[in-house]
Design a protein around this motif. Structure first.
Motif, PDB file in Angstrom:
ATOM      1  N   SER A  69      -8.727   7.973  -7.473  1.00  0.00           N
ATOM      2  CA  SER A  69      -8.004   7.370  -6.102  1.00  0.00           C
ATOM      3  C   SER A  69      -7.985   8.418  -5.279  1.00  0.00           C
ATOM      4  N   PHE A  70      -7.423   9.958  -6.047  1.00  0.00           N
ATOM      5  CA  PHE A  70      -6.937  11.095  -4.638  1.00  0.00           C
ATOM      6  C   PHE A  70      -8.991  11.212  -3.772  1.00  0.00           C
ATOM      7  N   SER A  71      -9.653  10.764  -4.730  1.00  0.00           N
ATOM      8  CA  SER A  71     -10.961  11.136  -4.570  1.00  0.00           C
ATOM      9  C   SER A  71     -11.337   9.543  -2.675  1.00  0.00           C
ATOM     10  N   THR A  72     -10.863   9.146  -3.291  1.00  0.00           N
ATOM     11  CA  THR A  72     -11.315   8.005  -2.490  1.00  0.00           C
ATOM     12  C   THR A  72      -9.973   7.034  -1.826  1.00  0.00           C
ATOM     13  N   ASN A  73      -9.086   7.907  -1.832  1.00  0.00           N
ATOM     14  CA  ASN A  73      -7.783   7.348  -0.982  1.00  0.00           C
ATOM     15  C   ASN A  73      -7.601   5.878  -1.029  1.00  0.00           C
ATOM     16  N   GLN A  74      -7.610   5.137  -2.926  1.00  0.00           N
ATOM     17  CA  GLN A  74      -7.578   4.454  -3.497  1.00  0.00           C
ATOM     18  C   GLN A  74      -6.733   4.278  -4.023  1.00  0.00           C
ATOM     19  N   PRO A  75      -4.461   4.554  -4.113  1.00  0.00           N
ATOM     20  CA  PRO A  75      -3.889   4.450  -4.970  1.00  0.00           C
ATOM     21  C   PRO A  75      -3.706   3.017  -5.820  1.00  0.00           C
ATOM     22  N   HIS A  76      -4.243   2.459  -5.817  1.00  0.00           N
ATOM     23  CA  HIS A  76      -3.887   0.884  -6.901  1.00  0.00           C
ATOM     24  C   HIS A  76      -4.972   1.395  -7.880  1.00  0.00           C
ATOM     25  N   LEU A  77      -6.117   2.320  -7.821  1.00  0.00           N
ATOM     26  CA  LEU A  77      -6.642   2.383  -8.946  1.00  0.00           C
ATOM     27  C   LEU A  77      -5.857   3.293 -10.097  1.00  0.00           C
ATOM     28  N   ALA A  78      -5.170   4.229  -9.895  1.00  0.00           N
ATOM     29  CA  ALA A  78      -5.127   4.836 -10.901  1.00  0.00           C
ATOM     30  C   ALA A  78      -3.079   4.179 -11.408  1.00  0.00           C
ATOM     31  N   VAL A  79      -2.486   3.725 -10.036  1.00  0.00           N
ATOM     32  CA  VAL A  79      -1.534   2.519 -10.038  1.00  0.00           C
ATOM     33  C   VAL A  79      -2.186   1.844 -11.272  1.00  0.00           C
ATOM     34  N   LEU A  87       0.874   6.748  -6.650  1.00  0.00           N
ATOM     35  CA  LEU A  87       0.666   7.714  -7.036  1.00  0.00           C
ATOM     36  C   LEU A  87       0.916   9.068  -6.835  1.00  0.00           C
ATOM     37  N   LEU A  88       1.965   9.256  -6.467  1.00  0.00           N
ATOM     38  CA  LEU A  88       2.341  10.842  -6.083  1.00  0.00           C
ATOM     39  C   LEU A  88       3.244  10.598  -7.155  1.00  0.00           C
ATOM     40  N   GLU A  89       4.032   9.976  -7.383  1.00  0.00           N
ATOM     41  CA  GLU A  89       5.217  10.018  -8.898  1.00  0.00           C
ATOM     42  C   GLU A  89       3.709  10.474  -9.812  1.00  0.00           C
ATOM     43  N   ARG A 125       1.161  -1.455   0.301  1.00  0.00           N
ATOM     44  CA  ARG A 125      -0.214  -0.144  -0.217  1.00  0.00           C
ATOM     45  C   ARG A 125       0.706   0.802  -0.090  1.00  0.00           C
ATOM     46  N   ASP A 126       2.224   1.179   1.027  1.00  0.00           N
ATOM     47  CA  ASP A 126       3.006   2.201   0.893  1.00  0.00           C
ATOM     48  C   ASP A 126       3.397   2.548  -0.696  1.00  0.00           C
ATOM     49  N   ARG A 127       4.489   1.398  -1.648  1.00  0.00           N
ATOM     50  CA  ARG A 127       5.010   1.366  -2.646  1.00  0.00           C
ATOM     51  C   ARG A 127       3.350   1.817  -3.512  1.00  0.00           C
TER      52      ARG A 127
END
Length: 107
Positions: free
Chosen positions: A63-73, A12-14, A5-7
């Protein structure tokens, strides 16, 4: 927070930084600007680049609105792998579809 999750969060931030860099540029279309920060997009056709840009933006927003980075990744990885396959010439290989189901023995 788990390591995976951290990765995903870091990735996502990148991606967000790359999207912001492309969005703040004033030359060309969004897909043209994204090619500057995501050079693998060069392997995609013009239409695919536009689709990729739209999907990346939508996935990043989700991803940002749901706090689910895996969507964008996942979206980013999917498009990047597609570009790699096209660059490797895999899009020109004929596809062999199986006409009949073949039963498989239980392991």
């Amino acid at each position: 927070m788990s390591e995976s999750r951290d990765r995903a969060r870091r990735r996502l931030l990148e991606l967000a930084a790359q999207l912001i860099a492309a969005a703040t540029d004033s030359e060309g279309t969004l897909s043209d600007r994204l090619v500057k920060v995501l050079p693998w997009m060069e392997a995609l056709s013009d239409g695919d680049r536009a689709d990729c840009a739209e999907e990346l933006l939508s996935a990043a927003r989700a991803s940002f609105s749901t706090n689910q980075p895996h969507l964008a990744v996942a979206t980013l990885t999917s498009w990047e792998e597609t570009a790699a396959a096209i660059a490797a010439g895999l899009h020109t290989e004929p596809v062999e579809w199986l006409e009949e189901d073949e039963p498989v023995e239980r392991p």
